[in-house]
Motif scaffolding. Structure first.
Motif, short mmCIF file in Angstrom:
data_model
loop_
_atom_site.label_atom_id
_atom_site.label_comp_id
_atom_site.label_asym_id
_atom_site.label_seq_id
_atom_site.Cartn_x
_atom_site.Cartn_y
_atom_site.Cartn_z
N ASN A 106 0.85 -1.32 -0.06
CA ASN A 106 -0.08 -0.13 -0.01
C ASN A 106 0.69 1.25 0.03
OD1 ASN A 106 -2.13 -1.81 0.06
ND2 ASN A 106 -2.78 -1.35 2.11
N SER A 129 -8.20 5.69 -3.07
CA SER A 129 -7.80 5.56 -1.41
C SER A 129 -9.20 4.78 -0.79
CB SER A 129 -7.66 6.89 -1.07
OG SER A 129 -7.35 6.91 0.30
N LYS A 160 -3.25 2.77 4.08
CA LYS A 160 -3.92 3.70 2.89
C LYS A 160 -4.03 5.18 3.06
CE LYS A 160 -5.97 2.39 -0.10
NZ LYS A 160 -5.57 2.27 -1.54
#
Length: 360
Positions: A106, A129, A160
């Motif tokens: 990520n 996102s 994230k």
């Protein structure tokens, strides 16, 4: 030749987005695909091209891996020269993911895709996102917010958040980027189709495993908490529509449900669609989470991911005012969960043994 590069194929959202991109223009779509998913990707790409009535070479599969600084592709320089637009969807979508893997995919993965985009001087960079960069923020979280002193439920959310910070920093330096934050994505509202049974599906699985009465853990005030659920087709339609707008550069859009169900409504709706009578047990979500975390056999027996239980008492409210403005002249709207829950349940009952797992 120029291409639109997409990461996250043949994943849940990526597959549907490729279908929309084929409809938009004749420009090829290059899909970065991990080697282990090559065969699945080839079959899906062929099916998408055939369904769209376009030549199969409109979808180009590029074997690679975003965790590698050069994306592990055979000809990085060629890919950089050809790429004009990037859609970055690839991530570990797994609430129980371990920190090292989450950071590698990520965070580092986003950094590597950004490096390619900056080197290519792309016209647009679209980053997917999640609304849950909010973490466990107690209050209203808007598209303008990011770092608000929040804590995080898990490493998925935390990484994230860090990935979006990287993109926002590049935006501040001039990258023509747009950020999209979907809420919790479930199956197609028209067919129920999905590739992965997570999120609210854990609650559904718990209900389905009990007959005729399902005992369900809920927070102390189940009508005071909401679960922001959106169907896949809304997310993809909204993303496709907004990404086509030149004035969306530099913006953040929360692709959320403006009328999310309360936990009480969610449980009742799922139970009704499943043909069960639900008995909500108030104030037991924390106890259920601790029990399933400490005794894996309990989680396995109930079909529940322990990390998912925290979202039953999520204190955050999400807004979507700029998303609704951007979609005002389209027919893209987020439907009420109750209007399609029966289709989700029907599809899950027939296919829930086919979960594709976490595709990264």
């Amino acid at each position: 030749m120029t291409v639109r590069l997409l990461t996250g194929f043949p994943g849940f959202l990526g597959s549907a987005l490729v279908e929309r991109l084929l409809e938009r223009s004749d420009e090829p779509v290059a899909c970065l695909v991990q080697t282990q998913y090559r065969d699945v990707a080839a079959r899906r790409a062929a099916a998408l091209a055939d369904a769209a009535g376009v030549p199969r070479d409109r979808i180009r599969l590029v074997e690679g891996d975003i965790t590698d600084p050069d994306l592990a592709v055979d000809d990085y320089d060629r890919l950089r020269r050809e790429t004009r637009v990037v859609y970055h969807l690839a991530a570990v979508y797994d609430l129980g993911v371990a920190r090292p893997l989450a950071e590698r995919v990520n965070v580092d993965g986003t950094r590597h895709v950004l490096r390619l985009a900056l080197g290519a001087d792309v016209d647009r960079f679209h980053h997917v996102s999640t609304c849950y960069v909010s973490g466990r923020y107690d209050g209203v979280f808007t598209h303008r917010d990011l770092a608000v002193g929040q804590s995080f439920h898990n490493y998925y959310e935390a990484t994230k958040f860090e990935a979006e910070r990287l993109v926002r920093a590049a935006m501040a330096d001039g990258l023509p980027a747009t950020v999209y934050r979907p809420a919790i994505a479930v199956g197609d509202s028209r067919t129920g189709e999905t590739q992965k049974f997570d999120g609210p599906y854990y609650l559904l699985e718990l209900i389905l495993r009990q007959w005729p009465v399902a005992v369900v853990p809920v927070p102390l005030r189940p009508s005071a908490h909401r679960l922001n659920v959106v169907p896949r087709n809304f997310v993809v339609d909204a993303l496709a529509a907004i990404s086509a707008r030149e004035d969306s550069v530099g913006e953040v859009y929360q692709l959320c449900n403006p009328h999310p169900p309360t936990i009480r409504e969610l449980v009742r709706t799922l139970a009704r669609a499943a043909g069960r009578r639900a008995v909500p047990v108030r104030g037991t979500t924390k106890l259920a989470r601790v029990a399933t975390e400490r005794v894996p056999t309990v989680a396995d027996g109930l079909g529940v991911e322990p990390a998912a239980l925290s979202y039953l008492s999520q204190p955050t409210t999400y807004t979507d005012e700029n998303t609704r403005r951007a979609l005002a002249e389209t027919n893209v709207r987020c439907p009420l969960f109750s209007s399609y829950a029966d289709r989700l349940v029907a599809y899950a009952r027939e296919h829930r043994d086919e979960d594709a797992g976490a595709m990264v």
